[in-house]
Scaffold this active site. Structure first.
Site, mmCIF file in Angstrom:
data_model
loop_
_atom_site.group_PDB
_atom_site.id
_atom_site.type_symbol
_atom_site.label_atom_id
_atom_site.label_comp_id
_atom_site.label_asym_id
_atom_site.label_seq_id
_atom_site.Cartn_x
_atom_site.Cartn_y
_atom_site.Cartn_z
ATOM 1 N N PRO A 1 0.856 -1.189 0.000
ATOM 2 C CA PRO A 1 0.000 0.000 0.000
ATOM 3 C C PRO A 1 0.896 1.244 0.000
ATOM 4 O O PRO A 1 1.861 1.309 0.758
ATOM 5 C CB PRO A 1 -0.814 -0.132 1.288
ATOM 6 C CG PRO A 1 -0.103 -1.136 2.126
ATOM 7 C CD PRO A 1 0.725 -1.973 1.211
ATOM 8 N N HIS A 2 0.578 2.186 -0.873
ATOM 9 C CA HIS A 2 1.438 3.361 -1.013
ATOM 10 C C HIS A 2 0.618 4.594 -1.361
ATOM 11 O O HIS A 2 -0.495 4.492 -1.869
ATOM 12 C CB HIS A 2 2.509 3.117 -2.075
ATOM 13 C CG HIS A 2 1.967 2.722 -3.410
ATOM 14 N ND1 HIS A 2 1.581 1.430 -3.702
ATOM 15 C CD2 HIS A 2 1.726 3.440 -4.531
ATOM 16 C CE1 HIS A 2 1.143 1.370 -4.947
ATOM 17 N NE2 HIS A 2 1.205 2.580 -5.475
#
Length: 153
Positions: A64-65
């Site tokens: 997740p970014h």
């Protein structure tokens, strides 16, 4: 390879969580606790990116970014889950290794290079096994640090 992200020992943890939402919340909380980033802002960015498509890229790994105005270089959180969580990954496998990444708002290539470095690390079969077998957060950090030091040399 030049490692262009920061991973602090305190940003590595293990946890038992029940859902993708719980995982994103925990990653945001670690960003807040370790890097002084607003947890709500981090969570909002991670959720916005996740809404575009799962960041679970396969083999039990998710990255997740998001971009953030609160960082001046990419920062990373590593979370190993004690029990896999459904992340709606492309391969359908639940996730047990989560690399959270926040990059500066305007860090185009830098953000992509950090994602690529994390992806290479996670795709390495031997490293993946070692991370899965590590006894605790300290051992996880040591494995990642050793690999990043070798890559930088």
């Amino acid at each position: 390879m030049n490692v262009n992200f920061k991973l602090l020992p305190e940003a590595v943890a293990t946890a038992r969580l029940d859902s993708k939402g719980d995982v994103l919340q925990r990653v945001a909380d670690i960003f807040a606790d370790v890097y002084g980033i607003d947890a709500n802002g981090a969570l909002e960015g991670l959720e916005e990116r996740e809404a575009l498509g799962s960041t679970g890229f396969g083999r039990g790994v998710a990255i997740p970014h998001a971009r953030s105005t609160q960082v001046n270089r990419p920062v990373v959180v590593l979370l190993r889950l004690e029990q896999p969580v459904d992340f709606r990954a492309a391969d359908g496998m639940p996730v047990d290794l989560v690399f959270g990444l926040l990059s500066p708002e305007n860090a185009g290539a830098t953000h992509l290079h950090a994602l690529a470095a994390i992806s290479r690390l996670a795709r390495d079969e031997a490293m993946h096994e070692k991370l899965a077998e590590a006894q605790n957060a300290e051992a996880l950090f040591a494995l990642i640090s050793d690999q990043l030091d070798r890559d930088a040399a």
